[in-house]
Design a protein around this motif. Structure first.
Motif, short mmCIF file in Angstrom:
data_model
loop_
_atom_site.label_atom_id
_atom_site.label_comp_id
_atom_site.label_asym_id
_atom_site.label_seq_id
_atom_site.Cartn_x
_atom_site.Cartn_y
_atom_site.Cartn_z
N THR A 128 0.84 -1.19 0.00
CA THR A 128 0.00 0.00 0.00
C THR A 128 0.88 1.25 0.00
OG1 THR A 128 -0.17 -0.07 2.43
CG2 THR A 128 -1.94 -1.13 1.16
N HIS A 129 2.01 1.16 0.70
CA HIS A 129 2.99 2.25 0.73
C HIS A 129 4.25 1.70 1.38
CE1 HIS A 129 1.10 2.32 4.66
NE2 HIS A 129 1.97 3.20 5.12
N GLU A 161 4.87 6.43 -5.62
CA GLU A 161 5.52 6.08 -4.35
C GLU A 161 7.00 5.77 -4.59
OE1 GLU A 161 4.98 5.06 -0.05
OE2 GLU A 161 4.04 6.37 -1.51
N THR A 204 -3.77 8.78 -2.64
CA THR A 204 -2.60 9.45 -2.06
C THR A 204 -2.99 10.43 -0.97
OG1 THR A 204 -2.68 11.16 -3.78
CG2 THR A 204 -1.36 9.22 -4.22
N HIS A 206 -1.61 9.98 2.59
CA HIS A 206 -0.78 9.46 3.68
C HIS A 206 0.68 9.41 3.25
CE1 HIS A 206 0.35 7.31 7.25
NE2 HIS A 206 0.83 6.31 6.53
N THR A 207 0.91 8.97 2.02
CA THR A 207 2.20 9.11 1.35
C THR A 207 1.92 9.59 -0.07
OG1 THR A 207 2.25 6.84 0.52
CG2 THR A 207 3.22 7.22 2.70
N HIS A 210 0.45 6.45 -1.99
CA HIS A 210 -0.32 5.45 -1.26
C HIS A 210 -1.39 4.84 -2.16
CE1 HIS A 210 -3.25 3.75 1.59
NE2 HIS A 210 -2.25 3.69 2.46
N ASP A 227 -3.06 2.44 5.10
CA ASP A 227 -3.05 3.51 6.10
C ASP A 227 -3.88 4.71 5.70
OD1 ASP A 227 -1.43 1.92 7.57
OD2 ASP A 227 0.24 3.32 7.75
#
Length: 296
Positions: A128-129, A161, A204, A206-207, A210, A227
């Motif tokens: 996920t990241h 990412e 995207t 959270h990062t 993501h 997350d």
């Protein structure tokens, strides 16, 4: 003598055990790697002590949010995909100034074995990241070996990412770790099918890159949302960003989009850090909590 099933409140205060769910021809299984304690007012900086005093059911005996670290195994037609790879065999010292209290990993390979699978069965690990608690066993050597546990698997990472991986240093991902991942990384695009019935959805915030993974089978779909959400209480408060969100405003928008998806018919969710209620539905009713865990 029979024992009663744990109440929902009890499950909110403990990390998840290994749990499986069948979707048509696909089986998904949460594989625990370890535990994390999230310090509520530090993890969610927009909250107050009064907020948590009113919702004690979310806090464990130490006054923290109980969370798990681990991965989601996806199996279909004898094949196996892993979504996220836990923290790995690490147990960092507790720093009272940080938003995470006790943190421990190391059990993912045992959880996989208890399910009847070996690391060599995993054809790909879809991330996920790239935060440390999601990539642990992808770079850390397996016990008795000098190679990572999933050395025969592709590592699937979204293009944004991977291309902005230099931003990960602030979250404890150093060049050594990235170099260990790099030979196996294959970047994926929004909407790409990475496994039968499993599609990438960029989400995207959270990062910078993501992603969530949408698993469809048997007329149902499960969204493994990484997350994008960290706690069941956040389903009721999508405006609450966490202290480690790369872009808090964008992360809040992503949560609102995710919740709209989770409210659609025949849609389930998987929250990797959602205490012992990792599988559930979003069903807002009156003033009650919107996250409705699936029963055992």
């Amino acid at each position: 003598m029979s024992t009663s099933a744990p109440s929902q409140n009890e499950r909110l205060r403990r990390p998840a055990t290994r749990r499986s769910l069948r979707l048509g021809e696909t089986t998904v299984t949460y594989l625990p790697d370890g535990i994390a304690q999230l310090v509520p007012h530090r993890w969610f900086p927009d909250t107050t002590d009064e907020v948590w005093a009113a919702r004690p059911e979310y806090l464990d005996a130490s006054g923290n949010l109980a969370a798990g670290v681990g991965g989601l195994l996806v199996e279909r037609d004898g094949r196996a995909l892993l979504i996220d790879a836990g923290l790995g065999p690490l147990s960092p010292a507790v720093d009272p100034e940080r938003p995470v209290g006790r943190l421990r990993g190391g059990a993912l390979l045992d959880s996989l074995a208890a399910h009847g699978r070996a690391a060599s069965d995993i054809e790909a690990v879809a991330f996920t990241h790239l935060h440390p608690d999601h990539i642990g066993w992808a770079w850390h050597p397996a016990p008795g070996d000098d190679r990572p546990a999933f050395a025969s698997a592709d590592y699937l990472v979204t293009e944004p990412e991977w291309h902005q991986r230099h931003l990960l240093e602030a979250h404890g991902v150093d060049e050594r770790t990235l170099s260990a991942l790099a030979p196996r990384v294959r970047t994926v695009t929004d909407g790409e099918e990475v496994f039968p019935g499993v599609h990438v959805m960029f989400l995207t915030g959270h990062t910078p890159g993501h992603a969530v993974y949408v698993i469809s089978s048997g007329g149902q779909r499960l969204i493994a949302f990484g997350d994008a959400l960290h706690s069941p209480i956040q389903v009721d408060h999508p405006e609450w960003s966490v202290t480690v969100d790369h872009d808090p405003a964008l992360a809040a928008d992503a949560r609102r989009h995710l919740l709209a998806e989770l409210r659609k018919p025949d849609t389930l969710g998987f929250g990797i850090h959602f205490a012992d209620v990792v599988f559930g539905r979003v069903r807002p009713v009156g003033d009650g909590p919107a996250w409705r865990p699936l029963d055992d």
